[in-house]
Enzyme design. Structure first.
Site, PDB file in Angstrom:
ATOM      1  N   HIS A   1      24.420  26.533  41.633  1.00  0.00           N
ATOM      2  CA  HIS A   1      25.840  26.539  42.008  1.00  0.00           C
ATOM      3  C   HIS A   1      26.386  25.113  42.041  1.00  0.00           C
ATOM      4  CE1 HIS A   1      29.449  26.881  44.443  1.00  0.00           C
ATOM      5  NE2 HIS A   1      29.437  28.183  44.201  1.00  0.00           N
TER       6      HIS A   1
ATOM      7  N   GLU B   1      25.459  17.090  39.389  1.00  0.00           N
ATOM      8  CA  GLU B   1      25.117  16.726  38.012  1.00  0.00           C
ATOM      9  C   GLU B   1      23.653  17.020  37.761  1.00  0.00           C
ATOM     10  OE1 GLU B   1      27.165  15.551  35.698  1.00  0.00           O
ATOM     11  OE2 GLU B   1      28.895  15.498  37.042  1.00  0.00           O
TER      12      GLU B   1
ATOM     13  N   LEU C   1      21.359  33.550  44.820  1.00  0.00           N
ATOM     14  CA  LEU C   1      20.831  34.731  45.500  1.00  0.00           C
ATOM     15  C   LEU C   1      21.454  36.005  44.943  1.00  0.00           C
ATOM     16  CD1 LEU C   1      19.086  35.925  47.710  1.00  0.00           C
ATOM     17  CD2 LEU C   1      20.951  35.513  49.327  1.00  0.00           C
ATOM     18  N   THR C   2      22.766  35.988  44.760  1.00  0.00           N
ATOM     19  CA  THR C   2      23.457  37.219  44.336  1.00  0.00           C
ATOM     20  C   THR C   2      24.405  36.919  43.185  1.00  0.00           C
ATOM     21  OG1 THR C   2      25.472  37.025  45.690  1.00  0.00           O
ATOM     22  CG2 THR C   2      23.512  37.887  46.779  1.00  0.00           C
ATOM     23  N   SER C   3      24.815  37.978  42.519  1.00  0.00           N
ATOM     24  CA  SER C   3      25.825  37.817  41.489  1.00  0.00           C
ATOM     25  C   SER C   3      27.166  37.483  42.140  1.00  0.00           C
ATOM     26  CB  SER C   3      25.927  39.089  40.661  1.00  0.00           C
ATOM     27  OG  SER C   3      26.661  38.828  39.484  1.00  0.00           O
ATOM     28  N   GLY C   4      28.123  37.094  41.330  1.00  0.00           N
ATOM     29  CA  GLY C   4      29.441  36.708  41.813  1.00  0.00           C
ATOM     30  C   GLY C   4      30.258  36.234  40.618  1.00  0.00           C
TER      31      GLY C   4
ATOM     32  N   HIS D   1      30.889  33.235  39.307  1.00  0.00           N
ATOM     33  CA  HIS D   1      30.250  32.299  38.384  1.00  0.00           C
ATOM     34  C   HIS D   1      29.331  33.053  37.414  1.00  0.00           C
ATOM     35  CE1 HIS D   1      31.719  28.556  39.835  1.00  0.00           C
ATOM     36  NE2 HIS D   1      31.016  28.498  40.945  1.00  0.00           N
TER      37      HIS D   1
END
Lengths: 130, 130
Positions: B12, B48, B73-76, B78
């Site tokens: 992330h 970076e 941890l989970t989809s979302g 991004h």
């Protein structure tokens, strides 16, 4: 006295359903494997229940000690600042909750972090995709 | 032909150092355990290298197939939208990268998700705090 342990599993929350689904399922796995603990999930953003509601749901369970654990991969602002503020934790990550009129000690666990278990799971996800 | 596998570990990213530290350490664990794969880490926000730089760092490695794996941890958003757009993935999560002038197939792995390994690690974090 034998402690009756409560776990407050804290998820990030999201406008999308995935975070709540995953955190809730992880809590369910823990509950299945550790039938002596009482686990409640609560969320920081967008998803319900919020932390206060999740804490209220320990009422009637007889927990004598609660661990708040962020179900987050890494630390960040929610973990460093927001959760300690909401839970009124001291600088050692200790506090207490009022449950059914009793003061119940509260401790603060670390997020998942860089663990070889996580690396193994990331690699498994790669193998599934190849 | 034996494939030479590359792993693009996508974090992330954060203004705080934790996300980069954790994702980089997870990539290091994978590299230690799977010495035949080439792993590069890249980030979506604030940290970076960005994905483009991470992809450029496969140059000279001879990878013949790359799996992009979100170390989330989970989809979302991004994972559902931003990463597929950056990597120009089709609706099946397939694409290709240009590495050293060659088209290298690219596949898209799932994030960690609700796995019993994660539940075990959350429970371990609780035990450490109690």
């Amino acid at each position: 006295m034998t402690e009756k342990i409560g776990i407050l599993a804290i998820g990030h929350g999201s406008k999308l359903p995935y975070n709540k689904e995953v955190v809730t399922q992880i809590a369910a796995y823990i509950a299945e494997k550790h039938i002596d603990v009482v686990i409640r999930a609560g969320f920081m953003e967008n998803s319900e229940p919020a932390l206060g509601e999740a804490i209220a749901a320990f009422s009637g369970t007889g927990v004598t000690k609660v661990a708040a654990v962020p179900v987050f991969l890494t630390s960040g602002l929610h973990i460093e600042e927001d959760i300690p503020a909401i839970l009124n934790l001291d600088e050692n990550g200790c506090g207490c909750l009022s449950i059914d009129g009793k003061e119940v000690p509260l401790c603060y666990a670390k997020p998942l972090g860089a663990d070889e278990l996580i690396a193994d799971l990331v690699y498994r996800r790669v193998e599934e995709a190849l």
